[in-house]
Scaffold this motif. Structure first.
Motif, PDB file in Angstrom:
ATOM      1  N   GLN A   1      -0.382  -9.004 -13.236  1.00  0.00           N
ATOM      2  CA  GLN A   1       0.453  -8.975 -14.436  1.00  0.00           C
ATOM      3  C   GLN A   1       1.110  -7.612 -14.656  1.00  0.00           C
ATOM      4  O   GLN A   1       1.730  -7.385 -15.694  1.00  0.00           O
ATOM      5  N   GLY A   2       0.955  -6.699 -13.700  1.00  0.00           N
ATOM      6  CA  GLY A   2       1.626  -5.410 -13.784  1.00  0.00           C
ATOM      7  C   GLY A   2       0.784  -4.267 -14.309  1.00  0.00           C
ATOM      8  O   GLY A   2       1.217  -3.114 -14.261  1.00  0.00           O
ATOM      9  N   ALA A   3      -0.404  -4.545 -14.839  1.00  0.00           N
ATOM     10  CA  ALA A   3      -1.263  -3.469 -15.341  1.00  0.00           C
ATOM     11  C   ALA A   3      -1.891  -2.709 -14.172  1.00  0.00           C
ATOM     12  O   ALA A   3      -2.096  -3.256 -13.083  1.00  0.00           O
ATOM     13  N   TYR A   4      -2.203  -1.408 -14.404  1.00  0.00           N
ATOM     14  CA  TYR A   4      -2.774  -0.569 -13.351  1.00  0.00           C
ATOM     15  C   TYR A   4      -4.244  -0.294 -13.630  1.00  0.00           C
ATOM     16  O   TYR A   4      -4.651  -0.093 -14.776  1.00  0.00           O
ATOM     17  N   HIS A   5      -5.017  -0.268 -12.546  1.00  0.00           N
ATOM     18  CA  HIS A   5      -6.446   0.012 -12.641  1.00  0.00           C
ATOM     19  C   HIS A   5      -6.767   1.161 -11.698  1.00  0.00           C
ATOM     20  O   HIS A   5      -6.404   1.119 -10.512  1.00  0.00           O
ATOM     21  N   GLU A   6      -7.418   2.206 -12.217  1.00  0.00           N
ATOM     22  CA  GLU A   6      -7.700   3.397 -11.421  1.00  0.00           C
ATOM     23  C   GLU A   6      -9.195   3.516 -11.151  1.00  0.00           C
ATOM     24  O   GLU A   6     -10.014   3.321 -12.048  1.00  0.00           O
ATOM     25  N   VAL A   7      -9.538   3.861  -9.905  1.00  0.00           N
ATOM     26  CA  VAL A   7     -10.926   4.044  -9.501  1.00  0.00           C
ATOM     27  C   VAL A   7     -11.050   5.393  -8.799  1.00  0.00           C
ATOM     28  O   VAL A   7     -10.308   5.681  -7.848  1.00  0.00           O
ATOM     29  N   ALA A   8     -11.962   6.244  -9.273  1.00  0.00           N
ATOM     30  CA  ALA A   8     -12.245   7.512  -8.595  1.00  0.00           C
ATOM     31  C   ALA A   8     -13.075   7.228  -7.353  1.00  0.00           C
ATOM     32  O   ALA A   8     -14.080   6.513  -7.410  1.00  0.00           O
ATOM     33  N   LEU A   9     -12.664   7.797  -6.213  1.00  0.00           N
ATOM     34  CA  LEU A   9     -13.307   7.504  -4.936  1.00  0.00           C
ATOM     35  C   LEU A   9     -14.250   8.611  -4.488  1.00  0.00           C
ATOM     36  O   LEU A   9     -15.406   8.355  -4.164  1.00  0.00           O
ATOM     37  N   PHE A  10     -13.751   9.841  -4.433  1.00  0.00           N
ATOM     38  CA  PHE A  10     -14.571  10.972  -3.997  1.00  0.00           C
ATOM     39  C   PHE A  10     -13.862  12.262  -4.369  1.00  0.00           C
ATOM     40  O   PHE A  10     -12.642  12.281  -4.570  1.00  0.00           O
ATOM     41  N   GLU A  11     -14.635  13.335  -4.460  1.00  0.00           N
ATOM     42  CA  GLU A  11     -14.046  14.644  -4.743  1.00  0.00           C
ATOM     43  C   GLU A  11     -13.444  15.233  -3.482  1.00  0.00           C
ATOM     44  O   GLU A  11     -14.070  15.235  -2.427  1.00  0.00           O
TER      45      GLU A  11
ATOM     46  N   GLY B   1       0.826  -1.197   0.000  1.00  0.00           N
ATOM     47  CA  GLY B   1       0.000   0.000   0.000  1.00  0.00           C
ATOM     48  C   GLY B   1       0.859   1.245   0.000  1.00  0.00           C
ATOM     49  O   GLY B   1       1.938   1.266   0.601  1.00  0.00           O
ATOM     50  N   VAL B   2       0.404   2.275  -0.697  1.00  0.00           N
ATOM     51  CA  VAL B   2       1.046   3.593  -0.696  1.00  0.00           C
ATOM     52  C   VAL B   2      -0.055   4.629  -0.525  1.00  0.00           C
ATOM     53  O   VAL B   2      -1.082   4.566  -1.208  1.00  0.00           O
TER      54      VAL B   2
ATOM     55  N   GLU C   1      -8.262   9.046  -5.636  1.00  0.00           N
ATOM     56  CA  GLU C   1      -8.311   7.862  -6.487  1.00  0.00           C
ATOM     57  C   GLU C   1      -7.537   6.726  -5.839  1.00  0.00           C
ATOM     58  O   GLU C   1      -6.593   6.946  -5.086  1.00  0.00           O
ATOM     59  N   ARG C   2      -7.956   5.522  -6.168  1.00  0.00           N
ATOM     60  CA  ARG C   2      -7.188   4.330  -5.791  1.00  0.00           C
ATOM     61  C   ARG C   2      -6.641   3.691  -7.057  1.00  0.00           C
ATOM     62  O   ARG C   2      -7.389   3.388  -7.985  1.00  0.00           O
ATOM     63  N   ILE C   3      -5.332   3.518  -7.093  1.00  0.00           N
ATOM     64  CA  ILE C   3      -4.654   2.880  -8.214  1.00  0.00           C
ATOM     65  C   ILE C   3      -4.190   1.508  -7.752  1.00  0.00           C
ATOM     66  O   ILE C   3      -3.426   1.396  -6.788  1.00  0.00           O
ATOM     67  N   SER C   4      -4.673   0.473  -8.400  1.00  0.00           N
ATOM     68  CA  SER C   4      -4.316  -0.895  -8.035  1.00  0.00           C
ATOM     69  C   SER C   4      -3.421  -1.495  -9.106  1.00  0.00           C
ATOM     70  O   SER C   4      -3.630  -1.267 -10.300  1.00  0.00           O
ATOM     71  N   ARG C   5      -2.442  -2.242  -8.670  1.00  0.00           N
ATOM     72  CA  ARG C   5      -1.551  -2.920  -9.606  1.00  0.00           C
ATOM     73  C   ARG C   5      -1.966  -4.381  -9.733  1.00  0.00           C
ATOM     74  O   ARG C   5      -2.014  -5.111  -8.732  1.00  0.00           O
ATOM     75  N   GLY C   6      -2.267  -4.799 -10.942  1.00  0.00           N
ATOM     76  CA  GLY C   6      -2.681  -6.176 -11.171  1.00  0.00           C
ATOM     77  C   GLY C   6      -1.526  -7.148 -11.062  1.00  0.00           C
ATOM     78  O   GLY C   6      -0.347  -6.759 -11.041  1.00  0.00           O
TER      79      GLY C   6
ATOM     80  N   ARG D   1      -2.097  -1.379  -3.642  1.00  0.00           N
ATOM     81  CA  ARG D   1      -3.007  -0.252  -3.856  1.00  0.00           C
ATOM     82  C   ARG D   1      -2.335   1.053  -3.460  1.00  0.00           C
ATOM     83  O   ARG D   1      -1.630   1.121  -2.449  1.00  0.00           O
ATOM     84  N   LEU D   2      -2.576   2.086  -4.240  1.00  0.00           N
ATOM     85  CA  LEU D   2      -2.081   3.432  -3.956  1.00  0.00           C
ATOM     86  C   LEU D   2      -3.273   4.372  -3.885  1.00  0.00           C
ATOM     87  O   LEU D   2      -4.144   4.340  -4.750  1.00  0.00           O
ATOM     88  N   VAL D   3      -3.318   5.212  -2.841  1.00  0.00           N
ATOM     89  CA  VAL D   3      -4.389   6.187  -2.671  1.00  0.00           C
ATOM     90  C   VAL D   3      -3.782   7.583  -2.687  1.00  0.00           C
ATOM     91  O   VAL D   3      -2.819   7.861  -1.965  1.00  0.00           O
ATOM     92  N   ALA D   4      -4.344   8.465  -3.521  1.00  0.00           N
ATOM     93  CA  ALA D   4      -3.841   9.830  -3.634  1.00  0.00           C
ATOM     94  C   ALA D   4      -4.939  10.723  -4.186  1.00  0.00           C
ATOM     95  O   ALA D   4      -5.907  10.247  -4.795  1.00  0.00           O
TER      96      ALA D   4
END
Length: 218
Positions: free
Chosen positions: A191-201, A147-148, A184-189, A170-173
């Motif tokens: 296989q190395g690919a990244y997935h980004e999810v918007a959390l809140f304003e 986690g970061v 946003e939360r950025i997750s590393r799969g 997972r990275l939260v920033a």
């Protein structure tokens, strides 16, 4: 002041309304004394719903954001976690120390490091290490991390910091430009690919790098 009553209302009036419903996080808010982490001349403001200015420069995150970040990082007991901006996230470090195995906090001046360390020591927390680094977004240190959490905003998260995440990490920033920013939360799969999810304003001051300025720009 009745600290325990104030802590109860912190949870019920600020933390829960911000969609922090993970009982493990709520238990940490009730267990960790936030008044031990704020500047000592601002103990009476420990439960106020606002960022607090720090004597070492910068500002401490509002309690609802600290709790929300702790929840959104999806921490597990075996996780190793990096907090970038340890002074601003001093209480956040205290919260997540009970949710994971090891926390590493970094900041860019000796004064900020000392401030974060003082709160950890007052709380008697043992699984935290705080250190000073010149380039916060170039830190490799004890990587990989599960986690970061970054306690200031960025235009985007550079690849170098994304790459300190372990597979499944997972990275939260807070990302974006004023006046529109999103946590946003950025997750590393695996296989190395990244997935980004918007959390809140939410808006936070910008994280400035050494080449731009030697400290956080608040």
């Amino acid at each position: 002041m009745d600290w325990e009553r104030a802590r109860y209302f912190l949870v019920e009036q600020q933390i829960r309304p911000w969609h922090v419903l993970d009982q493990k996080v709520l238990d940490r808010v009730l267990a960790v004394k936030r008044e031990d982490f704020v500047p000592q001349d601002k103990r009476a403001l420990a439960f106020v719903d606002t960022e607090l200015p720090l004597p070492c420069g910068g500002q401490m995150l509002a309690p609802k954001i600290e709790a929300r970040f702790a929840q959104e990082a999806l921490l597990k007991p075996t996780d190793k976690v990096l907090v970038i901006g340890a002074a601003s996230g001093a209480y956040l470090i205290g919260l997540i120390a009970g949710l994971c195995e090891q926390v590493y906090g970094i900041d860019d001046t000796a004064e900020k490091v000392a401030f974060a360390q003082a709160g950890v020591q007052r709380a008697g927390i043992k699984n935290v290490r705080v250190e000073q680094v010149d380039e916060l977004l170039s830190y490799i240190g004890q990587a990989p991390f599960d986690g970061v959490i970054i306690t200031a905003s960025l235009d985007d998260v550079p690849v170098k910091i994304r790459d300190v995440l372990s597979p499944g990490g997972r990275l939260v920033a807070v990302i974006g430009k004023p006046p529109v920013m999103n946590a946003e939360r950025i997750s590393r799969g695996e296989q190395g690919a990244y997935h980004e999810v918007a959390l809140f304003e939410y808006s936070l001051p910008r994280l400035m790098q050494k080449k731009e300025k030697a400290t956080f720009d608040f």
